[in-house]
Write a protein that holds these residues in place. Sequence first.
Motif, PDB file in Angstrom:
ATOM      1  N   GLY A  16       0.817  -1.204   0.000  1.00 56.17           N
ATOM      2  CA  GLY A  16       0.000   0.000   0.000  1.00 56.17           C
ATOM      3  C   GLY A  16       0.852   1.256   0.000  1.00 56.17           C
ATOM      4  N   THR A  42       1.333  -2.026  -4.816  1.00 55.43           N
ATOM      5  CA  THR A  42       0.203  -1.099  -4.815  1.00 55.43           C
ATOM      6  C   THR A  42      -0.723  -1.397  -5.980  1.00 55.43           C
ATOM      7  OG1 THR A  42      -0.428   1.237  -5.011  1.00 55.43           O
ATOM      8  CG2 THR A  42       1.595   0.575  -6.102  1.00 55.43           C
ATOM      9  N   THR A  47      -1.115   7.987  -5.264  1.00 58.90           N
ATOM     10  CA  THR A  47      -1.808   7.974  -3.983  1.00 58.90           C
ATOM     11  C   THR A  47      -2.349   9.372  -3.697  1.00 58.90           C
ATOM     12  OG1 THR A  47      -1.654   7.323  -1.650  1.00 58.90           O
ATOM     13  CG2 THR A  47       0.236   8.481  -2.565  1.00 58.90           C
TER      14      THR A  47
END
Length: 747
Positions: A16, A42, A47
């Motif tokens: 993540g 990811t 992000t």
Amino acid sequence: MDKSSSSILGDVVLLGGGHAQIAVLKMFAMKPIAGIRLTLVTNDMRTPYSGMLPGFVEGVWDDDDLHIDLATLAQFAGARIIHASCTGIDADHKRLLFDHRPTLRFDVLSVNIGGQPALDAIDGAMEHAIPVKPIAQFQHRLNDVLSADKKHKLSVIGGGAAGCELALALSKRWLTETGKRPELRLFSRSNRLMPYMAARAGKLIEADLNAIGAHIHKGAEVTSIHANGLSCRDGQTYDFDACFLVSAVKPPAWLASSTIERDENGFIRVGQNLQSLSHPYIFASGDIASLHPYSRPKAGVFAVRAGRILAQNLQRYIKQQSLRPWNPQSRYLALIGTADGAAIAAHGSFGFKAHYLWRLKVWIDQRFMGKYKSLAMPPTPKTDTLDAINSDEGKHSDPAFAAMRCLGCGAKTGHETLQNAMREAVSIAIGMGADPDLMPDDSLAEDAASLPSPAPNMRILQSVDMLSEIVSDPFKLGQIASVHAFSDIYAMLGKPLYSLAIINLNEAKISIQTDQLTHILAGTLLAHSKAGVKLVGGHTSEGGSLSVGFSVTGTRPEHGAYTPAPKDAVIILSKPIGTGLVMAGHMQLKARGNWITSTIDTMCMSNHQATKIAMEHGIEWVTDITGFGLARHVLNLANRAGATGCYLYPDAIISLPGAQFMADNGIVSSLAGQNQAAVRLDHNGCDQHRTPLLFDPQTSGGLAMLAKPEQADHILAALVATGHHPAIVGRITHSKSGITLSAKDAG
């Protein structure tokens, strides 16, 4: 020589790209640990920073302002990036699980994946509400609402700070877009707004909502959401055109099958040092973590502040040092934008509103984003070019003198490592749909292979190609290297049948080396199976940089002399170009994550279908576009076909996303100069801004074919129908030599 100094001795995997994880990447970039390989896993290459989302909704920020590019940040940190969705954590065996790729080992794991909206808490929310998380999906659905007609009734469910801030931002956006405010309703289960903040702050935000004409429903629990309306527990119903949900979050369903200790809501339970209470080599932060013994709201502010401690503790754990505790404050300053050029400050029992607070929030947000967006590679140490024996001539085109040499086209491992990796890779490939009959034995112990004789009237074709680590994902590297190697056989209008692998691995401990080889071979076998090719042997070695290559054997029917190419033959290119430009930009932290994704997808696309289409239309003159670049390859093709040169249409060439941006900013592959020097080029008055595309070296590029003009539309249609992005990029000529640039409609 101490080989351990250059060997990979440990894998730290970041699952993540949340707010805390980006701090880890930045710290490891600043303070790398020798022997540690960092990998970011990811499902998004960007992000979002949640603190700027209301400003984005309002229209203050654009999409780029809101996001941090993870591909760039990973490259800056020297980290591998695996663009895939994780579907499980085998905590006991230190493995991440995926649906469509091999498992990934780790020595240390850090989880910062956020949470999912708890849509099951309200009947119909899954079908009819627009949740704020995940933010990428929210953005798409918000755009859909904005582009639709007659969407004037808006409902926002959630009376906390995020819900109130969103409601104000939506109203301002509608005012900007349509000239009038929407009919807005805000629903809060609590009897006051922002119940976890100062009462004064709640009254201030309520006054702002009243000022824009919003209908505030306090103590109203929404129990069901329908196609165009919602119902509350008190029996009241309300219509809407769009309903936005700011809900609590829950962990992904797959986490329930893990042995990691979790709290009563399913979140990973961690101590003050952000370390799992059950598995000390696993860390967690952000929404996915449940801090023990403290309990804190699922707010981005905590993930941001946890980042520094997380990064330090990961490094301290690796070095066997005591970990630092994190004591998140129970009272913290919150700045809530009110979509009128001001903001509300809430801290403990204190709350007030001012315009300068919005300016402060903007400064804080931009300062935070700047730490992760204003990145630059450290200057390359100046190399002594030995001027006494090396003249200036050739320095600009010789890659040996380049500050950064590009990858791409341009010591034996242990038997047990090879055997274990092959056995696992075969199992993975078959599980992903590969043909069992095309799978090799458990090892690639043989450097040579005995192959059956070809059928009568068949010609044997052979080619060899090798790639350096052009992508950091070893599974994708195996696929790309295979597709790239098969391309030469396809360009000879043949069918690849067998291959020998040539793989050089980084020096690493056995478990790491085995895992890397497994990923490479799994991608290799999957690509081989799709092409109907069997891997029959090979050679593996270690030392230095990673590289993967194949010697490929194929066949094609014997035939007589080639039919001369038509004098007016056009040049059809099956794929976009620009892989060298984009990947060179990536090395210099200039390429966006979505550009990298598009480039990798293109490199993974086989030329098999393009070859089949060429043969179905009787095309005999074909080449693939690889390291020499488009101009050199099509010129060679034209010369082989009996022409003296060719015209190219720069504006007709389809380039990969970001490729032209790189060219416009002076970023080129280190081989481009040599490619251009080998071609006589007449610009013919054409704008030169597209020229770098002509000489850009391609990895796993498309096919170029010479076709009759009357065939072109049929060939283009067939290519488009099979997922290609083709274009007519030029024509051959018998009156001029070299490459002449021209407009497409020129005579």
